[in-house]
Design a protein around this motif. Structure first.
Motif, PDB file in Angstrom:
ATOM      1  N   ALA A  37       0.627  -1.247   0.290  1.00 58.81           N
ATOM      2  CA  ALA A  37       0.132  -0.256   0.097  1.00 58.81           C
ATOM      3  C   ALA A  37       0.841   1.204  -0.038  1.00 58.81           C
ATOM      4  O   ALA A  37       0.422   2.165  -0.617  1.00 58.81           O
ATOM      5  CB  ALA A  37      -0.932  -0.084   1.108  1.00 58.81           C
ATOM      6  N   TYR A  38       1.981   1.358   0.758  1.00 58.64           N
ATOM      7  CA  TYR A  38       2.911   2.326   0.911  1.00 58.64           C
ATOM      8  C   TYR A  38       3.699   2.445  -0.465  1.00 58.64           C
ATOM      9  O   TYR A  38       3.675   3.591  -0.948  1.00 58.64           O
ATOM     10  CB  TYR A  38       3.793   2.356   2.053  1.00 58.64           C
ATOM     11  CG  TYR A  38       4.529   3.497   2.100  1.00 58.64           C
ATOM     12  CD1 TYR A  38       4.270   4.639   2.733  1.00 58.64           C
ATOM     13  CD2 TYR A  38       5.867   3.340   1.544  1.00 58.64           C
ATOM     14  CE1 TYR A  38       5.160   5.788   2.910  1.00 58.64           C
ATOM     15  CE2 TYR A  38       6.779   4.429   1.825  1.00 58.64           C
ATOM     16  CZ  TYR A  38       6.213   5.914   2.201  1.00 58.64           C
ATOM     17  OH  TYR A  38       7.115   6.839   2.462  1.00 58.64           O
ATOM     18  N   ARG A  39       4.244   1.418  -0.904  1.00 56.63           N
ATOM     19  CA  ARG A  39       5.107   1.481  -1.918  1.00 56.63           C
ATOM     20  C   ARG A  39       4.326   1.745  -3.409  1.00 56.63           C
ATOM     21  O   ARG A  39       4.843   2.441  -3.932  1.00 56.63           O
ATOM     22  CB  ARG A  39       5.636   0.021  -2.220  1.00 56.63           C
ATOM     23  CG  ARG A  39       6.850  -0.242  -1.373  1.00 56.63           C
ATOM     24  CD  ARG A  39       7.732  -1.663  -1.789  1.00 56.63           C
ATOM     25  NE  ARG A  39       6.857  -2.552  -2.252  1.00 56.63           N
ATOM     26  CZ  ARG A  39       6.320  -3.632  -1.333  1.00 56.63           C
ATOM     27  NH1 ARG A  39       6.669  -3.687  -0.035  1.00 56.63           N
ATOM     28  NH2 ARG A  39       5.578  -4.612  -1.686  1.00 56.63           N
ATOM     29  N   VAL A  45       0.015  10.821  -0.674  1.00 55.93           N
ATOM     30  CA  VAL A  45      -0.577   9.767   0.124  1.00 55.93           C
ATOM     31  C   VAL A  45       0.425   9.194   1.097  1.00 55.93           C
ATOM     32  O   VAL A  45      -0.108   8.998   2.106  1.00 55.93           O
ATOM     33  CB  VAL A  45      -1.295   8.658  -0.643  1.00 55.93           C
ATOM     34  CG1 VAL A  45      -1.836   7.489   0.026  1.00 55.93           C
ATOM     35  CG2 VAL A  45      -2.562   9.455  -1.592  1.00 55.93           C
ATOM     36  N   ARG A  46       1.598   8.976   0.616  1.00 55.99           N
ATOM     37  CA  ARG A  46       2.598   8.322   1.499  1.00 55.99           C
ATOM     38  C   ARG A  46       2.923   9.545   2.754  1.00 55.99           C
ATOM     39  O   ARG A  46       2.959   9.086   3.735  1.00 55.99           O
ATOM     40  CB  ARG A  46       3.949   8.348   0.412  1.00 55.99           C
ATOM     41  CG  ARG A  46       4.001   7.126  -0.053  1.00 55.99           C
ATOM     42  CD  ARG A  46       5.150   7.014  -0.842  1.00 55.99           C
ATOM     43  NE  ARG A  46       5.254   5.877  -1.917  1.00 55.99           N
ATOM     44  CZ  ARG A  46       6.403   5.488  -2.528  1.00 55.99           C
ATOM     45  NH1 ARG A  46       7.554   6.176  -2.291  1.00 55.99           N
ATOM     46  NH2 ARG A  46       6.297   4.340  -3.137  1.00 55.99           N
ATOM     47  N   ILE A  52      -0.132  10.045   9.938  1.00 59.37           N
ATOM     48  CA  ILE A  52      -1.070   9.370  10.604  1.00 59.37           C
ATOM     49  C   ILE A  52      -0.371   8.630  11.697  1.00 59.37           C
ATOM     50  O   ILE A  52      -0.565   8.778  12.982  1.00 59.37           O
ATOM     51  CB  ILE A  52      -1.822   8.510   9.934  1.00 59.37           C
ATOM     52  CG1 ILE A  52      -2.983   9.129   8.842  1.00 59.37           C
ATOM     53  CG2 ILE A  52      -2.347   7.469  10.716  1.00 59.37           C
ATOM     54  CD1 ILE A  52      -3.649   8.059   8.123  1.00 59.37           C
ATOM     55  N   ILE A  53       0.690   8.166  11.654  1.00 64.93           N
ATOM     56  CA  ILE A  53       1.700   7.630  12.486  1.00 64.93           C
ATOM     57  C   ILE A  53       2.458   8.567  13.341  1.00 64.93           C
ATOM     58  O   ILE A  53       2.250   8.525  14.883  1.00 64.93           O
ATOM     59  CB  ILE A  53       2.970   6.794  11.800  1.00 64.93           C
ATOM     60  CG1 ILE A  53       2.438   5.596  11.169  1.00 64.93           C
ATOM     61  CG2 ILE A  53       3.966   6.399  12.885  1.00 64.93           C
ATOM     62  CD1 ILE A  53       3.507   4.762  10.469  1.00 64.93           C
ATOM     63  N   ALA A  54       2.786   9.977  12.889  1.00 68.66           N
ATOM     64  CA  ALA A  54       3.240  10.983  13.687  1.00 68.66           C
ATOM     65  C   ALA A  54       2.189  11.437  14.676  1.00 68.66           C
ATOM     66  O   ALA A  54       2.624  11.936  15.690  1.00 68.66           O
ATOM     67  CB  ALA A  54       3.693  11.989  12.884  1.00 68.66           C
TER      68      ALA A  54
END
Length: 78
Positions: A37-39, A45-46, A52-54
Motif C-alpha cells: 500500500a505504501y510502495r 498519500v505516502r 497518521i503515525i506521527a
C-alpha cells in the motif's frame, strides 16, 4: 535547590520518553514502508500515511489501536 532537582528530573523523564517514542515511531514507519500500500501510493498519500503515525506521538498520554498505552506513555507512569 529543590526546583533545580525537579527540573533535572523532568528533563530526564522527558528525554527518556522522547527516546522511546522515537524508537517506536521509527519501527512503525519501517513496517509501513514495507507494505505494498505504501510502495504503490502517490507521494502525497505516502506523506499522509506518515502523518497518521506521527499523530500518535503528539502527547504524553497516547493509546494504541488495541486500547493499550503506547510505550512512551508507560515510561511516564513509571
Amino acid at each position: 535547590m529543590k526546583n533545580v532537582l525537579n527540573a533535572v528530573f523532568a528533563i530526564l523523564i522527558i528525554g527518556g520518553m522522547m527516546a522511546i517514542a522515537g524508537k517506536d515511531r521509527y519501527a512503525r514507519i519501517e513496517r509501513l514502508m514495507t507494505t505494498s500500500a505504501y510502495r504503490n501510493a502517490e507521494p502525497d498519500v505516502r506523506v499522509e500515511m506518515l502523518d497518521i503515525i506521527a499523530e500518535d506521538y503528539n502527547s504524553v498520554k497516547e493509546i494504541d489501536e488495541r486500547g493499550r498505552f503506547r510505550p512512551h506513555t508507560l515510561e511516564f507512569f513509571k
